[in-house]
Design an enzyme around this catalytic site. Sequence first.
Site, PDB file in Angstrom:
ATOM      1  CD1 TRP A  47      -2.851   1.649   0.690  1.00  0.00           C
ATOM      2  CD2 TRP A  47      -1.243   2.322   2.185  1.00  0.00           C
ATOM      3  NE1 TRP A  47      -3.251   2.993   0.880  1.00  0.00           N
ATOM      4  CE2 TRP A  47      -2.338   3.556   1.802  1.00  0.00           C
ATOM      5  CE3 TRP A  47      -0.297   2.500   3.072  1.00  0.00           C
ATOM      6  CZ2 TRP A  47      -2.302   4.678   2.674  1.00  0.00           C
ATOM      7  CZ3 TRP A  47      -0.206   3.672   3.581  1.00  0.00           C
ATOM      8  CH2 TRP A  47      -1.031   4.815   3.455  1.00  0.00           C
ATOM      9  CG  ASP A  93     -12.795   9.954  -1.632  1.00  0.00           C
ATOM     10  OD1 ASP A  93     -12.699   9.195  -0.739  1.00  0.00           O
ATOM     11  OD2 ASP A  93     -12.136   9.769  -2.431  1.00  0.00           O
ATOM     12  CG  ASP A  94     -15.096   6.810   3.032  1.00  0.00           C
ATOM     13  OD1 ASP A  94     -16.446   6.814   3.102  1.00  0.00           O
ATOM     14  OD2 ASP A  94     -14.329   6.044   3.616  1.00  0.00           O
ATOM     15  CG  ASP A 131     -11.707   2.974  -2.330  1.00  0.00           C
ATOM     16  OD1 ASP A 131     -10.615   2.045  -2.658  1.00  0.00           O
ATOM     17  OD2 ASP A 131     -11.401   4.043  -1.649  1.00  0.00           O
ATOM     18  CG  ASN A 174     -10.524   1.298   0.962  1.00  0.00           C
ATOM     19  OD1 ASN A 174      -9.300   1.439   0.390  1.00  0.00           O
ATOM     20  ND2 ASN A 174     -11.361   2.052   0.791  1.00  0.00           N
ATOM     21  CG  ASP A 188      -4.581   5.635  -0.880  1.00  0.00           C
ATOM     22  OD1 ASP A 188      -5.491   6.058  -1.799  1.00  0.00           O
ATOM     23  OD2 ASP A 188      -5.156   4.706   0.156  1.00  0.00           O
TER      24      ASP A 188
HETATM   25  C1  DGJ Z   1      -8.862   4.542  -0.161  1.00  0.00           C
HETATM   26  C2  DGJ Z   1      -8.534   5.456  -1.383  1.00  0.00           C
HETATM   27  O1  DGJ Z   1      -7.409   4.998  -2.043  1.00  0.00           O
HETATM   28  C3  DGJ Z   1      -8.618   7.051  -0.785  1.00  0.00           C
HETATM   29  O2  DGJ Z   1      -8.255   7.974  -2.109  1.00  0.00           O
HETATM   30  C4  DGJ Z   1      -9.754   7.310  -0.366  1.00  0.00           C
HETATM   31  O3  DGJ Z   1     -10.900   7.260  -1.302  1.00  0.00           O
HETATM   32  C5  DGJ Z   1     -10.029   6.467   0.802  1.00  0.00           C
HETATM   33  N1  DGJ Z   1     -10.064   5.136   0.511  1.00  0.00           N
HETATM   34  C6  DGJ Z   1     -11.365   6.793   1.555  1.00  0.00           C
HETATM   35  O4  DGJ Z   1     -11.918   5.859   2.467  1.00  0.00           O
END
Ligand code: DGJ
Length: 747
Positions: A218, A385-386, A497, A499, A567
Site C-alpha cells: 500500500w 469522497d468517502d 474503491d 479497501n 494513495d
Molecule cells: C482509499 C482511497 O485510495 C482513498 O483515495 C480514499 O478514497 C479512501 N479510501 C477513502 O476511504
Amino acid sequence: MIKREEETCDRKSPIPKLIYFDGEQGVFFLHARGATYAMQVLEYGHLAHLHWGASLVSQNMSGVFTPHGRAFSPNPIQGNSHFNLDTTPLEYPTYGNSDFRSPALEIFHPATGSRILDLRYVGHRIMLGKPPLENLPATYVDAPSEAETLIVTLRDTSLNVAVELCYTVFSDHPVITRSVRIANESEAPLVLGRVLSCSLDFSSRLANFHFTQLHGAWARETQLITSPLHPGTQSIESRRGASSHAHNPFFALTEMAADEEYGEAYGFSLVYSGNFVALAESDSYRTVRAQMGLNPFDFSWTLESGNFFQTPESVLVFSTEGLGGMSRAFHRFYRRHLISQLWRDRTRPILLNNWEATYFDFDSQKIEKIAKSAAALGVELLVLDDGWFGHRDDATTSLGDWVAHPEKFPNGLADLAERVRKEGIQFGLWFEPEMVSPDSDLYRTHSDWCLHVPTHPRTEGRDQLILDLSRGEVCEEIFQRVSSVLRSVPISYVKWDMNRNMTEIASAGRLPARQQETAHRYMLGLYGLLERFQNEFPEVLFEGCSGGGGRFDPGILRYMPQVWASDNSDAIARLRIQYGASLAYPLSALSAHISIVPNHQVGRMTPLRTRGHVAYTGSFGYELDVGELSAEEQEEVREQIRRYKQLRKLLVRGDLYRLRSPFQGQEAAWMVVAPDQGEALVTHVTILAEANPPLLRLQLRGLDANGIYRLNEEIPPLRGDFLMQIGIAVPEPQGDFISHQWHLQRI
Ligand code: DGJ
C-alpha cells in the site's frame, strides 16, 4: 497429413492471413504484427511449442523439435525410448505421464481417482475476429477484420475431457491473447485444481532471461524489480482475493542484454483482478516454461458433466525494442482493444477530490465552497469522497447504506450536486460497493451476506467485512442500492474503491464441498456487476481504486478506464509508482493528482511546479482545497489547468518513451509523443541534487528525425535527429525535486 476439423475463416476477406495451418507439417503459424508464434502437432498428437519471437518468413519447421531421449525422463509411448514429455516444449502441459515441470492443468476425477490427463490434438478451427469470453472481461475487436482466432481442441479420450486452447492474433499489434476452455464431456463430475490461462516453453537459446516484475505494498505500488532467472522457479502471485498492491498481474522476460530500448522482451499480462499466479521455471536443460493464470492456491472447481470452465485471458506481447517497445505495445493494445470504446479516446475531466482536503470532516457548505474555488480556477469535476452516507464520520461505520448522511446533507445529495453543477462543473461520488460495515443497516438485516465461515470469527479489515459477490442476490442488492443514487443524483463520475483483502473466503450460499470456488465466483459476480453498471450508465466515468493501486489490472480497466494508482500522492514517490505502472498500463489509465505539502504520506516538501509536472503524466487532478492556497499558488494552479487542457489529447493518445529511470539514480525523465510525431511533452525531474554534477543532456526518442521542433521561447527550433542524437541540455538543478518540462511542436 493433419486435416482441419472445420475452417470458418472467410479467406476472401482483404486482410492478410494472420493464422496459417500447414497440414503437411502439422504446424500452426500465428503472424502478429512483427512477431510469429508457431506450434506443431507432433507424431502422437501432443501440441508442441516451436517459436515465439521476431516474424518468421520461413515456413519449413522440420527438425525444430526432435525427440531426444534423456535419462530419468520416462517414455509415455511404448516402444519409443526417444520420446518423453519432460523435455518436449508443450503448449498446455499436464502432470502424471512424464512431464515433471509445472503443469498448466491439474484435475481430479472422483469416479476413478485419476489425476492424469493425456491431451492429444483432435482438431482446430480458425475464425475471423475474436469471440467474447463467457462471464469474464477480455480484449475485444470493433470489426472481425482486426483479428483472427485459432481454437485448437485437445482431448483425453479415456476421461472424455476436451480442452480448447484459444489464440487470437491482432493485425495491428505484436500481441497474441490466450485463454482456455475445459469441457467435461464425460458422465461424471470432474474437479479442476489448477487451470492456467497460458503456458509456453522457450528453447534454451533464450534461457538467459531476466525476470521483471512489479512489486509493492500500500502506498508503494508497482516498484520495478529485475533479476536474472535462476534454475528452478521464480514466481509472483496473489492470495488476497484481489490482484493486490504486492504483485501486479504482469511480468516480462527479457534477454540478458536487453534494456529499455533494445533487445527482445516478452510481456505477460492477465485480464483478471483476483488471485493469480505467474511464473518462469528454468529446467535442467536451460529451457524456460512461462505460465500465468488463476492461482491454484485454495482453488478447486467442480465441473459437472456437460459443463465447461472458462479461464481468464492472458495477453502476450513481443518486442525487439526492449521494455520500452513492450510497454508501448501494451499501451496501444489496451487503449484500443481493452478500455471501453466510449472512453478509450476521450480526454478525461480535470477533477478535484476532497479526500486529502477534508477526510471525513465536511458538510454540504464546505464541499460547495471547495467546488466554487475549484471551478473558478478551471477544474471540471468535483469528486465527493468517502463519508457522505449513512452516519459515517470515520471509517468504522455505514458501508452498504448508500443514503446521504442526514446531518452533513440535510437537503440531500442531489441538492449539493445541483449547486456544484451551477458552478459549471460536474459532480462525482465515491462508493465502496463490495463492502459492508458491521455497524450498518445492511449488515443488521443480512448478516450472512458477507464472506465468512460458520465455525470461526469474521476477521475485520479497516472495520469492514466483504460482501459475498459470489451470490446473485447480493450483487442484485448492491446494483439496486448504488444505481438508485446514480439515478437520483446528477453524477458524472464514480470512484469505485475496495479497501481490504479477503479472509474466511467462504459463502453461505454454497455447499461445503464447493467453498474453494468462492474467490473466483466472487470475481465473476464483480465483473457481472461492473458490466451492468457500464451498460446502464455508459456516460458515467468509473475510476477504479483499491486503497490506490491494490487492484490496478486489465480486468478492472475493461470496465473502468482509469485507476487511482496509489494513495501516495507525493510527487517523488509517484515517480517510481508511475514509472512501474507504465510498464503495462497506458498513461490515460493512471490517475495522478497534485496534493498539499508537506505531503500527507511521506511529509516531503516539493515545489508545486514539480507536483504538476509529475501529475500531468496521467489523468490529472487535485487532492486538496485550492481555495486554501495563496493567491500566487492559485495563479499557478490556473496556469497548470490551462496548460493541461492544451496537452491532454497528446497525453491520452501519445506514445510513452521512458528516458531516465527513478529506480537507477537521482533523475527521472520521460516523454510522450503524438502518434503523428507532430508534438511531444518531455519531463525531467531531479530527485536529490548533486554538487558539481555532470552536464546533463537528454536524448529524446520517437520524434520525426527530419521534423523541425520548437521547444520554447529561449531555445531556437531544433531538428528531430539533433534532439534524438545530441539531445536537449537540462539546466543544472538548484535544489532537490526540481523539474523541467518542454512542449515540442513540429513547425
Ligand atoms: C482509499 C482511497 O485510495 C482513498 O483515495 C480514499 O478514497 C479512501 N479510501 C477513502 O476511504
